[in-house]
Design a protein around this motif. Structure first.
Motif: not given
Length: 144
Positions: A15-20, A22-30, A35-39
């Motif tokens: 909840k405290s992460m900015d979009k960048t 979140l996108q970096n964490y996405w790579v870790e998790v998925f 993808p280009h999605l709203h935050i």
């Protein structure tokens, strides 16, 4: 983000992460680029994924039901959860709201309410309530 923290702590951290971040964490998790999605959507999907990894995913039965729905959608187009039914012209729709009975007459091309013709039930629902409403839902026109 470390796996040793509790699930609640990992969700709260998102909840405290900015979009960048979140996108970096996405790579870790998925394991793929985000993808280009709203935050908000990125955050929701990440929360779902970390819960899935921690608690388990869908049951085999649920997966089978989703496949059946997907197959059905392929044959018949879009799946609708609840159908809005427009009554035929001449039908009178009544709804009690705030102690007052409101009556709408369905016309071929619109709806008559208190001597005025409106193009949508939502406009009438807004007049009655003073706030935005889905007209078909306000007048309970969902199919069974």
């Amino acid at each position: 983000m470390t796996q040793s923290r509790s699930l609640a702590a990992r969700v709260a951290a998102l909840k405290s992460m900015d979009k960048t971040a979140l996108q970096n964490y996405w790579v870790e998790v998925f394991g793929v680029k985000a993808p280009h999605l709203h935050i908000r959507i990125l955050r929701q999907r990440l929360i779902w994924r970390i819960q899935e990894l921690e608690l388990g995913g869908l049951s085999d039965k649920a997966k089978m039901q989703l496949e059946q729905l997907k197959h059905h959608a392929g044959k018949h187009g879009k799946i609708k959860n609840s159908r809005i039914v427009r009554p035929p012209a001449g039908t009178r729709i009544q709804r009690e709201y705030d102690g007052e009975c409101h009556e709408v007459l369905v016309l071929k091309e619109g709806f008559e309410y208190r001597g005025q013709v409106y193009r949508s039930l939502s406009k009438i629902a807004r007049l009655i309530t003073g706030s935005h409403w889905s007209g078909p839902l306000f007048f309970n026109l969902r199919g069974q």
